[in-house]
Motif scaffolding. Structure first.
Motif, PDB file in Angstrom:
ATOM      1  N   LYS A  36      -8.968   2.701  -3.878  1.00 14.31           N
ATOM      2  CA  LYS A  36      -8.669   1.256  -3.822  1.00 14.31           C
ATOM      3  C   LYS A  36      -8.912   0.534  -5.320  1.00 14.31           C
ATOM      4  N   CYS A  96      -4.676  -1.623  -1.454  1.00 15.98           N
ATOM      5  CA  CYS A  96      -5.304  -2.810  -2.233  1.00 15.98           C
ATOM      6  C   CYS A  96      -6.237  -3.672  -1.230  1.00 15.98           C
ATOM      7  N   THR A 102      -1.914 -11.353   2.276  1.00 16.07           N
ATOM      8  CA  THR A 102      -1.820 -10.713   0.729  1.00 16.07           C
ATOM      9  C   THR A 102      -3.165 -11.601   0.004  1.00 16.07           C
ATOM     10  N   THR A 130      -6.037  -5.177   2.427  1.00 18.29           N
ATOM     11  CA  THR A 130      -6.230  -4.317   3.367  1.00 18.29           C
ATOM     12  C   THR A 130      -7.562  -4.605   4.173  1.00 18.29           C
ATOM     13  N   ASN A 187       0.767  -1.072  -0.042  1.00 22.71           N
ATOM     14  CA  ASN A 187       0.135  -0.189  -0.007  1.00 22.71           C
ATOM     15  C   ASN A 187       0.868   1.320   0.020  1.00 22.71           C
ATOM     16  N   TRP A 194     -12.382  -3.506 -12.537  1.00 23.28           N
ATOM     17  CA  TRP A 194     -11.357  -4.141 -13.318  1.00 23.28           C
ATOM     18  C   TRP A 194     -11.221  -3.799 -14.733  1.00 23.28           C
ATOM     19  N   PRO A 199      -4.746  -4.306  -9.582  1.00 24.92           N
ATOM     20  CA  PRO A 199      -4.611  -3.000  -8.790  1.00 24.92           C
ATOM     21  C   PRO A 199      -2.910  -2.554  -9.190  1.00 24.92           C
ATOM     22  N   VAL A 239      -1.185   1.256  -8.105  1.00 20.30           N
ATOM     23  CA  VAL A 239       0.225   1.706  -7.421  1.00 20.30           C
ATOM     24  C   VAL A 239       1.317   2.389  -7.957  1.00 20.30           C
ATOM     25  N   ALA A 298      -0.734  -8.822  -3.668  1.00 21.68           N
ATOM     26  CA  ALA A 298      -1.081  -7.554  -3.372  1.00 21.68           C
ATOM     27  C   ALA A 298      -1.412  -7.661  -1.806  1.00 21.68           C
ATOM     28  N   GLU A 320      -9.881  -5.910  -6.988  1.00 32.52           N
ATOM     29  CA  GLU A 320      -8.954  -6.755  -6.465  1.00 32.52           C
ATOM     30  C   GLU A 320      -7.820  -7.597  -7.358  1.00 32.52           C
TER      31      GLU A 320
END
Length: 476
Positions: free
Chosen positions: A176, A205, A22, A40, A8, A152, A182, A186, A37, A179
């Motif tokens: 965010k 994430c 993860t 969170t 993150n 996505w 990501p 980032v 990833a 899933e």
């Protein structure tokens, strides 16, 4: 290739989650894991929100020029790191390299540059004396911390569409990404650290529950979500409980309405591109074709020809027209929907998985669909188009509007008067005439009914990330 081990981004720093959990990242072209990833959870959300809130206090006081320069710098950095971003985006989405390199990344850069300019554009204000001895005017101000969740389908593009206007307006953002995709978010956050103060853009994430935690937190003043109708309803309910603003861009079931006088060759080519591009994984995809009964067979035969020409393949396949579906679960969902077609509907092209490696599905045309069919009424997010016919203009309107979505639509005709009538009668936020799925950053992208309660792109998109204040001053 090196596997990603994402972390993150909070307050300009790369951090691990409190629990250390993860999620696997999977390359949809191969079905193999390509990284991890962070997952969170509430403690991580509770930690990032004060950071964003503190950053907002100073960022909201900056001048539009400062915000413009930061966004222009970020746009240049995205353009300068294009190849890295393209490779990252394609590896977790499976999109063809040329689609991301030639279309999606340039549009993301364009969005950042547009909002850099919009930050300094004077919006219309009401100023005057509406009470004797008093002068009134209005001002637009940032909202605060904006929690943003992307889907996505177009990860980098959606991130730019949320970060650009939010930051330009003076807000701080906790983003965010989806899933499964990501990576580009980032990377965007890392690039932003070169131009934005720490905490203005944070990236966390996770999964659906991670997004729920963002929405449930007391700090954000606004939630901006791109996702399904179900997720939008959840967010709207949570926002209502705390009386916060919900900025929702949800699903679509776009009709392409083809009249008998249309250029059928052009219509079939453009509709096929809009139906099968990105493997149909777009809320604006031409997933329904409504065609005048007298030219139905002619159009269907052309769509079948295009479906047979346009084939899926991995990003490195220069001849592939589109990539795989996002995940094994998404492939299973689409195949299950095709398996459950009613007897009156038949697959006339495609309909099969392609290969055993990756999540590829052939471009699919279903003829004979009826209005109450699941394939007509519900978003599928796959390379599938359902064909219906109509007898006249009124029936075309009734069929086109007869779903709960209202995001986009297209009309295909040489009759200008008919085109204008249809553009007025169709319940969609965007109506294209003799084209489909053509977006520009200057014009608003929004929808009606269950498709959206928000506006992206254009100055309208910037305004959605602001609140209006009335200021009145007495002369004496």
């Amino acid at each position: 290739m090196t596997a990603w081990e994402l972390r993150n981004l909070v307050g300009g720093k790369s951090v691990s989650t409190a629990g250390g959990e993860t999620l696997p990242l999977v390359d949809p072209s191969t079905g193999e894991q390509c990284g991890t990833a962070p997952l969170t959870r509430w403690p991580d959300v509770d930690a990032v929100m004060p950071v964003a809130a503190e950053a907002f206090e100073s960022w909201s006081q900056t001048t539009p020029r400062v915000r413009q320069e930061a966004l222009l710098g970020l746009a240049d950095a995205v353009s300068g790191r294009a190849e890295q971003l393209v490779l990252a985006e394609c590896r977790v989405t499976g999109k063809p390299f040329e689609v991301v390199r030639g279309e999606e990344l340039p549009m993301a850069v364009d969005l950042l540059r547009f909002y850099a300019g919009a930050a300094r554009a004077e919006s219309a204000t009401a100023g005057g004396e509406y009470r004797v001895g008093h002068t009134s005017f209005t001002r637009r101000e940032p909202i605060g911390v904006c929690a943003a969740v992307t889907s996505w389908t177009h990860p980098l593009l959606q991130a730019a569409a949320k970060v650009g206007p939010a930051v330009a307006a003076g807000n701080a953002v906790v983003l965010k990404p989806a899933e499964t995709t990501p990576v580009s978010a980032v990377l965007l956050g890392e690039l932003a650290g070169e131009f934005l103060p720490p905490g203005v853009l944070n990236v966390v994430c996770g999964d659906r529950d991670s997004g729920r935690a963002l929405v449930a937190h007391e700090v954000p003043g606004m939630f901006s979500i791109t996702g399904t109708v179900r997720s939008g309803m959840e967010v709207a309910g949570s926002a209502a409980a705390d009386l916060k603003r919900a900025h929702l861009q949800l699903g679509g079931k776009a009709p392409a309405v083809v009249f008998g006088d249309a250029d059928l060759d052009r219509a079939a080519e453009r509709i096929a591109a809009a139906a099968f591009g990105n493997a149909g994984q777009s809320c604006t995809a031409a997933s329904r074709v409504l065609v005048a009964a007298e030219v139905r067979e002619a159009l269907v035969s052309r769509l079948v020809e295009w479906a047979q020409q346009l084939r899926p393949g991995p990003p490195q396949d220069a001849d592939a027209s589109f990539g795989p579906l996002n995940s094994a679960g998404q492939l299973e969902l689409v195949l299950d929907r095709l398996d459950r077609l009613p007897g009156h509907a038949r697959v006339v092209a495609g309909g099969r998985r392609r290969g055993e490696r990756g999540f590829f599905l052939e471009a699919t045309v279903v003829d004979g669909a009826e209005q109450d069919d699941e394939l007509v009424q519900h978003e599928i997010l796959g390379p599938v188009v359902a064909v219906q016919s109509f007898a006249d203009e009124d029936e075309a309107v009734a069929l086109a509007n007869g779903v709960r979505y209202g995001l986009t639509a297209s009309v295909w005709t040489r009759d200008h008067g008919r085109a204008m009538r249809m553009s007025r009668r169709l319940q969609a936020g965007t109506v294209w005439i003799n084209t489909h799925d053509c977006l520009v950053v200057e014009m608003p992208h929004s929808g009606f009914k269950h498709s959206a309660s928000a506006r992206d792109f254009g100055v309208h998109g910037l305004e959605d990330y602001t609140r209006i204040k009335h200021v009145m001053s007495a002369w004496d």
